[in-house]
Design an enzyme around this catalytic site. Structure first.
Site, PDB file in Angstrom:
ATOM      1  N   THR A   1       0.814  -1.205   0.000  1.00  0.00           N
ATOM      2  CA  THR A   1       0.000   0.000   0.000  1.00  0.00           C
ATOM      3  C   THR A   1       0.851   1.260   0.000  1.00  0.00           C
ATOM      4  O   THR A   1       0.512   2.259  -0.649  1.00  0.00           O
ATOM      5  CB  THR A   1      -0.957   0.010   1.207  1.00  0.00           C
ATOM      6  OG1 THR A   1      -1.780  -1.157   1.147  1.00  0.00           O
ATOM      7  CG2 THR A   1      -1.833   1.235   1.211  1.00  0.00           C
ATOM      8  N   ASP A   2       1.969   1.225   0.705  1.00  0.00           N
ATOM      9  CA  ASP A   2       2.857   2.392   0.727  1.00  0.00           C
ATOM     10  C   ASP A   2       3.395   2.690  -0.671  1.00  0.00           C
ATOM     11  O   ASP A   2       3.510   3.855  -1.061  1.00  0.00           O
ATOM     12  CB  ASP A   2       4.019   2.150   1.693  1.00  0.00           C
ATOM     13  CG  ASP A   2       3.564   2.115   3.141  1.00  0.00           C
ATOM     14  OD1 ASP A   2       3.052   3.134   3.613  1.00  0.00           O
ATOM     15  OD2 ASP A   2       3.710   1.069   3.784  1.00  0.00           O
TER      16      ASP A   2
END
Length: 383
Positions: free
Chosen positions: A170-171
């Protein structure tokens, strides 16, 4: 031949962010030539002590997410240091920050006031859940977004627990989204706030699953490596222990695979609906076919049939893969192997110039900021 210009040369970026999503956003800009000044608190960023260490005592995460940046140390609770930061922001193009909502304002750095002082300034704010809404004050960790976005609920084996990704997925996605949005905002020519968050970034990779639930009540179950619209699709072990990943997303590819594994005349498998209805039987046939061949033999057969399959590689195998080598997927800089820039530009390519530097490596440029301000010249320090 001397390296040519990069497309973002002249773009001035101040990176106040920490850990992964924000630094990735600024790193993508730096990879294509933006002059990024990374601001750390005294004692160093959290990532300097996270994960594997290199021979110089730094961490591999730091070396990656803060590559191509200049590193300075400022104590934003000290009036003089905060004044230096304000001088940088007065001439910067982009500010990247990932404090919890309200923290930037608590430091006296109110976005509206910063933009009033610098009408072109784009402020990219990366958080877990956004600048408003009932979850705005929750911690901004990718795990929460992966759990709440629907990803974990459908990831894993059918009879197993929901699974989170084993990488900072997600980062990375939010970092790319932030870099894209920053450039879109810069292109607008108007100073503004860009609100990017982990939950909404992760929701972008869910495809039409929300539409499927809303219109048909469909909730995708956990299928291991399978997906609803491609059968067979998964990983299958060869006779020598290697694993083959297979995809049959189109009817034409599926037909060739069915013929290759000897079930082309089975009416159960001639249509998408039939393959869906008989997923278990088809997976068994696929697994048996692969298990009777070495991995190299299975890959060669798929190549000959012009069907989609690839060996499952670990990092050691990918590092020596001939295609990855020919394409320069990874590059060695400062003695460390890292992934190369994310996209290839034919005329003005980006490049990795250096890995993340030591704490305060570029603090000298802060004196330039102070001197330039007192003399009335542009306070942005020369690289």
């Amino acid at each position: 031949m001397q390296p040519g210009p990069m497309p973002l040369e002249g773009l001035r970026v101040v990176d106040l962010s920490s850990v992964f999503a924000g630094p990735h956003c600024a790193r993508y800009l730096a990879d294509f030539g933006a002059d990024v000044i990374k601001v750390e608190r005294p004692g160093g960023d959290t990532v300097r002590n996270m994960g594997w260490r290199d021979s110089d005592g730094g961490t591999l995460w730091w070396r990656l997410v803060n590559r191509n940046k200049r590193c300075v140390t400022l104590d934003l609770k000290a009036a003089d240091d905060l004044a230096l930061l304000r001088r940088l922001l007065a001439v910067a193009d982009v500010l990247v920050e990932n404090f919890r909502p309200g923290k930037l304002e608590a430091l006296g750095l109110v976005p509206d006031e910063l933009i009033e002082a610098n009408p072109k300034l784009v402020i990219v704010r990366l958080t877990g859940f956004g600048q408003d809404g009932p979850y705005r004050d929750r911690p901004g960790f990718a795990t929460l977004a992966e759990a709440m976005s629907g990803f974990a609920s459908m990831n894993g084996e059918a009879d197993g627990a929901p699974l989170l990704p084993p990488v900072a997925l997600t980062d990375e996605i939010a970092g790319l989204a932030g870099a894209f949005a920053a450039l879109a905002a810069v292109r607008s020519g108007v100073g503004q706030v860009v609100d990017v968050n982990l939950l909404e970034s992760m929701s972008q990779v869910m495809g039409p699953l929300m539409t499927a639930w809303h219109s048909e009540g469909y909730l995708q179950p956990r299928l291991g490596s399978g997906i609803p619209y491609s059968v067979p699709r998964g990983t299958y072990q060869a006779s020598d222990g290697g694993w083959l990943a297979v995809s049959t997303s189109s009817d034409s590819v599926a037909a060739r695979v069915m013929a290759m594994i000897g079930v082309g005349d089975d009416e159960r498998f001639t249509t998408f609906e039939g393959r869906m209805a008989h997923r278990a039987e088809l997976d068994t046939a696929m697994a048996q076919w692969v298990s009777q061949r070495t991995l190299a033999e299975a890959v060669a057969a798929f190549d000959e049939s012009q069907a989609a399959a690839a060996p499952v590689l670990d990092m050691s195998q990918l590092a020596t893969d001939p295609h990855a080598s020919a394409r320069g997927v990874f590059v060695e800089v400062d003695g460390l192997m890292q992934q190369n820039v994310v996209a290839r530009l034919s005329v003005t390519p980006g490049r990795v110039r250096w890995t993340g530097r030591l704490e305060g490596a570029d603090n000298d440029c802060l004196r330039d900021v102070a001197d330039a301000t007192s003399s009335g010249t542009d306070p942005w320090p020369e690289p």
